[in-house]
Enzyme design. Structure first.
Site, PDB file in Angstrom:
ATOM      1  N   HIS A   1      12.274  -5.997  -1.002  1.00 54.96           N
ATOM      2  CA  HIS A   1      11.027  -6.616  -0.515  1.00 54.96           C
ATOM      3  C   HIS A   1       9.930  -6.599  -1.583  1.00 54.96           C
ATOM      4  CE1 HIS A   1      11.940  -6.009   4.099  1.00 54.96           C
ATOM      5  NE2 HIS A   1      12.789  -6.807   3.501  1.00 54.96           N
TER       6      HIS A   1
ATOM      7  N   CYS B   1      -1.834 -15.048 -16.293  1.00 54.03           N
ATOM      8  CA  CYS B   1      -0.417 -14.684 -16.397  1.00 54.03           C
ATOM      9  C   CYS B   1      -0.087 -14.402 -17.854  1.00 54.03           C
ATOM     10  CB  CYS B   1       0.450 -15.831 -15.864  1.00 54.03           C
ATOM     11  SG  CYS B   1       2.204 -15.609 -16.254  1.00 54.03           S
TER      12      CYS B   1
ATOM     13  N   GLN C   1      13.488  -1.315   1.550  1.00 54.37           N
ATOM     14  CA  GLN C   1      12.600  -2.380   2.035  1.00 54.37           C
ATOM     15  C   GLN C   1      11.151  -2.014   1.730  1.00 54.37           C
ATOM     16  OE1 GLN C   1      14.072  -3.479   6.270  1.00 54.37           O
ATOM     17  NE2 GLN C   1      14.940  -1.497   5.765  1.00 54.37           N
ATOM     18  N   ASN C   2      10.952  -0.840   1.185  1.00 55.49           N
ATOM     19  CA  ASN C   2       9.580  -0.364   0.960  1.00 55.49           C
ATOM     20  C   ASN C   2       9.023  -0.917  -0.340  1.00 55.49           C
ATOM     21  OD1 ASN C   2       9.875   1.039   3.278  1.00 55.49           O
ATOM     22  ND2 ASN C   2      10.350   2.993   2.300  1.00 55.49           N
TER      23      ASN C   2
ATOM     24  N   CYS D   1       4.345 -14.630 -11.303  1.00 51.71           N
ATOM     25  CA  CYS D   1       3.588 -15.863 -11.535  1.00 51.71           C
ATOM     26  C   CYS D   1       4.233 -17.013 -10.758  1.00 51.71           C
ATOM     27  CB  CYS D   1       3.545 -16.189 -13.026  1.00 51.71           C
ATOM     28  SG  CYS D   1       2.703 -17.759 -13.350  1.00 51.71           S
TER      29      CYS D   1
ATOM     30  N   LEU E   1      13.702   8.268  14.335  1.00 48.03           N
ATOM     31  CA  LEU E   1      13.068   9.072  15.392  1.00 48.03           C
ATOM     32  C   LEU E   1      13.730   8.816  16.733  1.00 48.03           C
ATOM     33  CD1 LEU E   1       9.277   8.608  14.552  1.00 48.03           C
ATOM     34  CD2 LEU E   1      10.751  10.575  14.025  1.00 48.03           C
TER      35      LEU E   1
END
Ligand code: NAD
Length: 234
Positions: free
Chosen positions: A108, A135, A90-91, A116, A202
């Site tokens: 993502h 573009c 997702q990074n 474009c 965590l």
């Protein structure tokens, strides 16, 4: 032992590389509200402001170095003999690439590309992009958008990811909150198709119940240890 493996990464895997996660910074991303920089409405209303944000973020992300969690994936991909190891991330940073990972799916989008809005062409955009940038496909100005999936847009490469989830025998989620749809359904889907599921975070997450095992701690420490054990068993 396991067959194919899918590693699902979220912002937490890059936290130890100095890139703040969104949810751990009070809903701010590099001091900006997400609604101001990651929605189509914001882009249509203030494209200059959105470009400024991503041009700045790009400089920060390009400086970041991979940490032991990213590097452990390369070690796994080099040593694992029982199937393929894919990385669904997702990074938008490029730390998986910098660590030498292969089979990477940026669902993502990624910070070093622009798309474009007129012709759909995806171009390399490692430098600054502005409303003046033309573009390379259709030659229009003011049509390039960072190739980042904004809220309300379709995710990228999902057909390929669906196939990976159906086939994998182990899904490992690293540093993802379980709050972002549809990535928060991937463990459930993989498990439905027979995969074991493990999460590294965590703390427990909102979809922890989709995982067979939970490893609590900093991914840079816990994940490489796990990879060594996995390779020793395989
Ligand atoms: P997220 O929903 O994936 O949440 C981050 C998770 O990582 C949290 O659950 C947190 O507990 C965990 N975490 C933090 N540090 C950790 C560590 N050292 N070890 C293990 N786990 C750790 O991500 P988000 O921050 O809410 O971002 C949402 C979206 O915003 C992302 O999916 C991405 O599209 C974008 N974003 C990308 C980046 C990046 O590219 N590095 C950074 C921030 C946000």
């Amino acid at each position: 032992m396991y067959g194919d493996i899918v590693i699902l990464s979220g912002a937490g895997i890059s936290a130890e590389s100095g890139i703040p996660t969104f949810r751990d910074s009070d809903g701010l991303w590099n001091n900006h509200r997400i609604e101001d920089v990651a929605t189509i409405e914001a882009y249509e209303r203030h494209p200059e402001q959105v470009h400024d944000f991503y041009n700045g973020l790009k400089i920060d992300l390009q400086k970041a170095r991979p940490n032991p969690a990213h590097l452990a994936i390369t070690e796994l991909q080099n040593g694992y003999r029982n199937g393929t190891v894919s990385v669904v991330t997702q990074n938008v940073d490029l730390l998986h690439e910098k660590a030498g990972n292969r089979n990477i799916y940026h669902i993502h989008g990624q910070i070093d590309q622009a798309v474009c809005m007129n012709c759909g062409r995806i171009t390399d955009a490692r430098g600054e992009v502005t409303t003046e940038t033309l573009c390379a496909g259709c030659g229009m100005a003011a049509t390039l958008k960072p190739n980042i999936v904004f809220f309300g847009e379709n995710l990228l490469r999902m057909n390929e990811v669906d196939a990976l989830l159906d086939k994998c025998r182990l899904l490992i989620a690293v540093g993802t909150s379980g709050a972002v749809y549809p990535a928060n359904t991937f463990a459930r889907i993989a498990r439905y198709h027979g995969a074991d599921t493990i999460e590294f975070n965590l703390h427990a997450t909102v979809n922890s119940y989709d995982f067979d095992r939970h490893v609590i701690g900093r991914a840079g420490e816990t994940f490489p240890r796990f990879i060594k054990e996995l390779l020793a068993e395989s």
